[in-house]
Design an enzyme around this catalytic site. Sequence first.
Site, mmCIF file in Angstrom:
data_model
loop_
_atom_site.group_PDB
_atom_site.id
_atom_site.type_symbol
_atom_site.label_atom_id
_atom_site.label_comp_id
_atom_site.label_asym_id
_atom_site.label_seq_id
_atom_site.Cartn_x
_atom_site.Cartn_y
_atom_site.Cartn_z
ATOM 1 N N ALA A 391 0.840 -1.202 0.000
ATOM 2 C CA ALA A 391 0.000 0.000 0.000
ATOM 3 C C ALA A 391 0.875 1.252 0.000
ATOM 4 O O ALA A 391 1.748 1.407 0.852
ATOM 5 C CB ALA A 391 -0.915 0.010 1.221
ATOM 6 N N CYS A 392 0.649 2.117 -0.981
ATOM 7 C CA CYS A 392 1.342 3.405 -1.019
ATOM 8 C C CYS A 392 0.280 4.503 -1.169
ATOM 9 O O CYS A 392 -0.917 4.230 -1.157
ATOM 10 C CB CYS A 392 2.359 3.468 -2.145
ATOM 11 S SG CYS A 392 1.656 3.443 -3.802
ATOM 12 N N ASP A 393 0.708 5.737 -1.327
ATOM 13 C CA ASP A 393 -0.243 6.848 -1.404
ATOM 14 C C ASP A 393 -1.235 6.689 -2.544
ATOM 15 O O ASP A 393 -2.440 6.835 -2.369
ATOM 16 C CB ASP A 393 0.505 8.175 -1.567
ATOM 17 C CG ASP A 393 0.867 8.765 -0.212
ATOM 18 O OD1 ASP A 393 0.144 8.484 0.751
ATOM 19 O OD2 ASP A 393 1.862 9.488 -0.139
#
Length: 597
Positions: A391-393
């Site tokens: 999960a990233c931005d």
Amino acid sequence: MDNTKSKSSFKAKIQKLGTSLSSMVMPNIAAIIAWGLITALFMKSGWIPVAKIAELITPMLNYLLPLLIAYCGGRLVYEERGAVVGAIAVMGVIVGADIPMFLGAMIMGPLGGWCMKKFDQLFQEKIRSGFEMIYNNFSAGIIGMLLAILGTYIVNPLVTAGSNFMAKGVDWIISIHMLPLANIFIEPAKILFLNNAIGNGILVPLGVQQAATAGKSVLFLLESNPGPGLGILLAYMFFGKGSSKASAPGAAIIQFFGGIHEIYFPYVLMKPALILAAIAGGVSGTFTFQLLGGGLKAAASPGSIIAILLMTAKGAYFGVIAGVLVAAVVSFAIAAIILKADKSEDDDSFAEKQAQMQEMKAESKGQSVMSAQAAQTSVESYRDVKKIIFACDAGMGSSAMGASLLRDKVKKAGIENISVTNTAVNKLQDEQGLLVITQEELAERAAERTPSAMHVAVDNFLSSPRYDEIVANLKALTQIDSQSATEEQPKNQNSTDNVDNIDVSKVKEVTYVRHDQHVGTATMAVASLQALMHKAQKTTKVTATAIDDIQDDASYLVVATPEAAKNLRLRYTNLQVLVVDNLLTSDQYPALVDKLN
């Protein structure tokens, strides 16, 4: 207690700083060496003067090297977007400077990455679908432009003044012959793995700047001189006891020719008074370098005598060789006195100090050394994992690449029924059996959205030691489950304890487990066993292998300590394991060699 924690925290901060500086410089050592070789060979006063090739020297020094350092610095903070902005930003510092802008690169690279990262955190999620590319390109370009302008008018003058001040300070210290005193701090720093902040953060940039004007620099030799370590190991060869004495010859070869200085650290930790020998050797060696005009064209990495001689400036060979020899002789003499005065019967603490050294090295890299019991606990914590999500931005780019890397590792490890995907952190949904991998600054947000999931935070999606840890635990879990399901095999096939239990008819290769904290030990053990095999005219192959590359086959005999053997048995079922108390000097080796082909 609070004071101890404070000291530990301070050391950890220094180690973290050293790791950050090293991570910017070390990937580019090859480029620095290339520049040094071109300078040594083809400049007007070089070995083979070629004017056309010599034209490479100034552009490489002023542009290529700072750009590479800034690129790596930006990438450390914010991957490729940070790297590109960092490289743009450093151009403002480079243009118009009359000195190599290494210090400017170490500032502007991470600054560019940080600015890009913060800007994306504020605006990237607000961009509508279909406009991502125009946002990504123009935001990075505009921020890079503004930072380049900032660098031109503000950072450039400040860094130039600071670099000139430090250079004049170094020149003054050299002029009054006080440079050797630097080794009073450098030698203990090496033992404590604090040398990166000094070596790569200060000495290498200043050394390059000095070499650019003077043709060579003694600063490259302060930390890389193998003489002090060689003298200590030679003293152990003649006056040591037990396993430390037996292992010293192999360690000396690896340290002096291989350049792995950390291999002598356990010997110093075992007899702390030997730090005096290391300091005296370093001080006398540097004094000799300075007295006889020793110096290198570029950084020698690793600190091998071979690398040092290759980087030695024309006309400086006598000074360099003399400095290394003097350092070795002085450290040998003092270490010999200390060891001869020691009245203990044996060096039983050698293995303990090796473990201590490995823990210190792991701490300096922000890692940890896991015990067998902790490893078992870690394995069990992965039992419910059925899905892994990065999960990233934005849920694109970095998380997708990280997921691809781990997916490939999972596939190669033969782990089935576990999917690896990526998404944006704000799209995470809480569910059982989920492992969420995020960057550290997003860990809190991810934990809030998925409280039931298992969480792992990493510094960099593209390169993290946690990936190997995750795969190892998942693979170990499959081994445990498969063993439990097999009623006819209540015991692991790889439960060999000693030489008498080895099925030599199957053994085609003897191997030691090689990983980051045991490179030197495994290499020494291989050399020691190979020597015994050669003397007995035996032909069985002896190697050092990464734990993930070992094949689960009875034709492999893995030699391991009791703690490592427990970990191996969690992961593998078929290979044979010989348990020894000491990898370097086990009393089972003669019998093993006698039985092998």
